[in-house]
Design an enzyme around this catalytic site. Sequence first.
Site, PDB file in Angstrom:
ATOM      1  N   CYS A   1       0.324   5.543   0.085  1.00  0.00           N
ATOM      2  CA  CYS A   1      -0.520   6.597   0.031  1.00  0.00           C
ATOM      3  C   CYS A   1      -0.159   7.563  -1.109  1.00  0.00           C
ATOM      4  O   CYS A   1       0.926   8.072  -1.469  1.00  0.00           O
ATOM      5  CB  CYS A   1      -0.190   7.488   1.323  1.00  0.00           C
ATOM      6  SG  CYS A   1      -0.761   6.506   2.882  1.00  0.00           S
TER       7      CYS A   1
ATOM      8  N   GLN B   1      -5.779  -2.090   2.769  1.00  0.00           N
ATOM      9  CA  GLN B   1      -5.058  -1.659   4.234  1.00  0.00           C
ATOM     10  C   GLN B   1      -5.905  -0.752   4.963  1.00  0.00           C
ATOM     11  O   GLN B   1      -6.348   0.434   4.683  1.00  0.00           O
ATOM     12  CB  GLN B   1      -3.862  -1.063   4.075  1.00  0.00           C
ATOM     13  CG  GLN B   1      -2.998  -1.129   5.347  1.00  0.00           C
ATOM     14  CD  GLN B   1      -1.755  -0.259   5.336  1.00  0.00           C
ATOM     15  OE1 GLN B   1      -1.603   0.951   5.066  1.00  0.00           O
ATOM     16  NE2 GLN B   1      -0.584  -1.198   5.359  1.00  0.00           N
TER      17      GLN B   1
ATOM     18  N   ALA C   1      -3.134   2.927   2.433  1.00  0.00           N
ATOM     19  CA  ALA C   1      -3.807   3.088   4.185  1.00  0.00           C
ATOM     20  C   ALA C   1      -5.291   3.743   3.933  1.00  0.00           C
ATOM     21  O   ALA C   1      -5.498   4.815   3.670  1.00  0.00           O
ATOM     22  CB  ALA C   1      -3.262   3.459   4.875  1.00  0.00           C
TER      23      ALA C   1
ATOM     24  N   PRO D   1       0.830  -1.092  -0.115  1.00  0.00           N
ATOM     25  CA  PRO D   1      -0.060   0.032  -0.098  1.00  0.00           C
ATOM     26  C   PRO D   1       0.937   1.325   0.095  1.00  0.00           C
ATOM     27  O   PRO D   1       1.850   1.457   0.857  1.00  0.00           O
ATOM     28  CB  PRO D   1      -0.872  -0.034   1.315  1.00  0.00           C
ATOM     29  CG  PRO D   1       0.057  -1.095   2.189  1.00  0.00           C
ATOM     30  CD  PRO D   1       0.659  -2.051   1.212  1.00  0.00           C
TER      31      PRO D   1
ATOM     32  N   TYR E   1       0.769   5.088  14.167  1.00  0.00           N
ATOM     33  CA  TYR E   1      -0.711   5.109  14.082  1.00  0.00           C
ATOM     34  C   TYR E   1      -1.390   4.486  15.278  1.00  0.00           C
ATOM     35  O   TYR E   1      -0.799   4.050  16.273  1.00  0.00           O
ATOM     36  CB  TYR E   1      -1.326   4.682  12.697  1.00  0.00           C
ATOM     37  CG  TYR E   1      -0.692   5.487  11.690  1.00  0.00           C
ATOM     38  CD1 TYR E   1      -0.535   7.038  11.451  1.00  0.00           C
ATOM     39  CD2 TYR E   1       0.015   4.676  10.446  1.00  0.00           C
ATOM     40  CE1 TYR E   1       0.190   7.444  10.396  1.00  0.00           C
ATOM     41  CE2 TYR E   1       0.668   5.447   9.470  1.00  0.00           C
ATOM     42  CZ  TYR E   1       0.704   6.651   9.438  1.00  0.00           C
ATOM     43  OH  TYR E   1       1.262   7.282   8.355  1.00  0.00           O
TER      44      TYR E   1
END
Length: 221
Positions: free
Chosen positions: A22, A98, A56, A20, A182
């Site tokens: 971003c 994700q 994400a 993944p 996170y």
Amino acid sequence: TIASPSGPGLTLRNRLIVAPMCQYSVDDLGGVPTDWHLQHLGSMAAGGFGMVVTEATGVEPRARISPRDLGLYTDEQQDAHARIVSFIHAQGAASAIQLGHAGAKASSYPGLPGLPEGTVPPQEGGWIPRGATTEPVRDGYDAPEALDGGGIAAVVRAFAEAAARADAAGYDAVQIHAAHGYLLHQFLSPLTNTRTDEYGGSEENRTRLTREVVAAVRAVW
């Protein structure tokens, strides 16, 4: 990664999996995938990868890393994800997503050239982040609100609801993001989790939220 809601296993055409990444490419700050995401993910499926993992994706509005990140908590978002998944499948690849919650690192500026670091203010489309405690993640980031028991339960439900939407959109697997500082990682680490309730202190307590999220996702997946 929790795979294959429709059968006992998932077979990929090869071992190459796109991680993944971003893209910070949502146009209207509403978390809806765009043609950019279609070409970004679809091109790698067409290029021969066995599985392509969508970046994400926030399980609720305040879960997004930045205002320009994807979400999966509305029908409009789900329909847009389904369009991309359908194209990926048409190229012979599996599709995963994700799911995550950025916690105290949410509402941050996208990691793009020329943009500042830190928390995006509400007047620019940001929001007050929520985390394990009220401590900011580092200089330049706003202090988050600490999640109470009701807020933690809402996070667990949000992960489950997003997973159900991912299933409905046709995804073959879901990946639960519990790293990179996170929200789930904020609870896991004794450096950022200084809570004194059942979600802080011992390893069992610090892992409680992640275990509850995994169980909730498995229940619907």
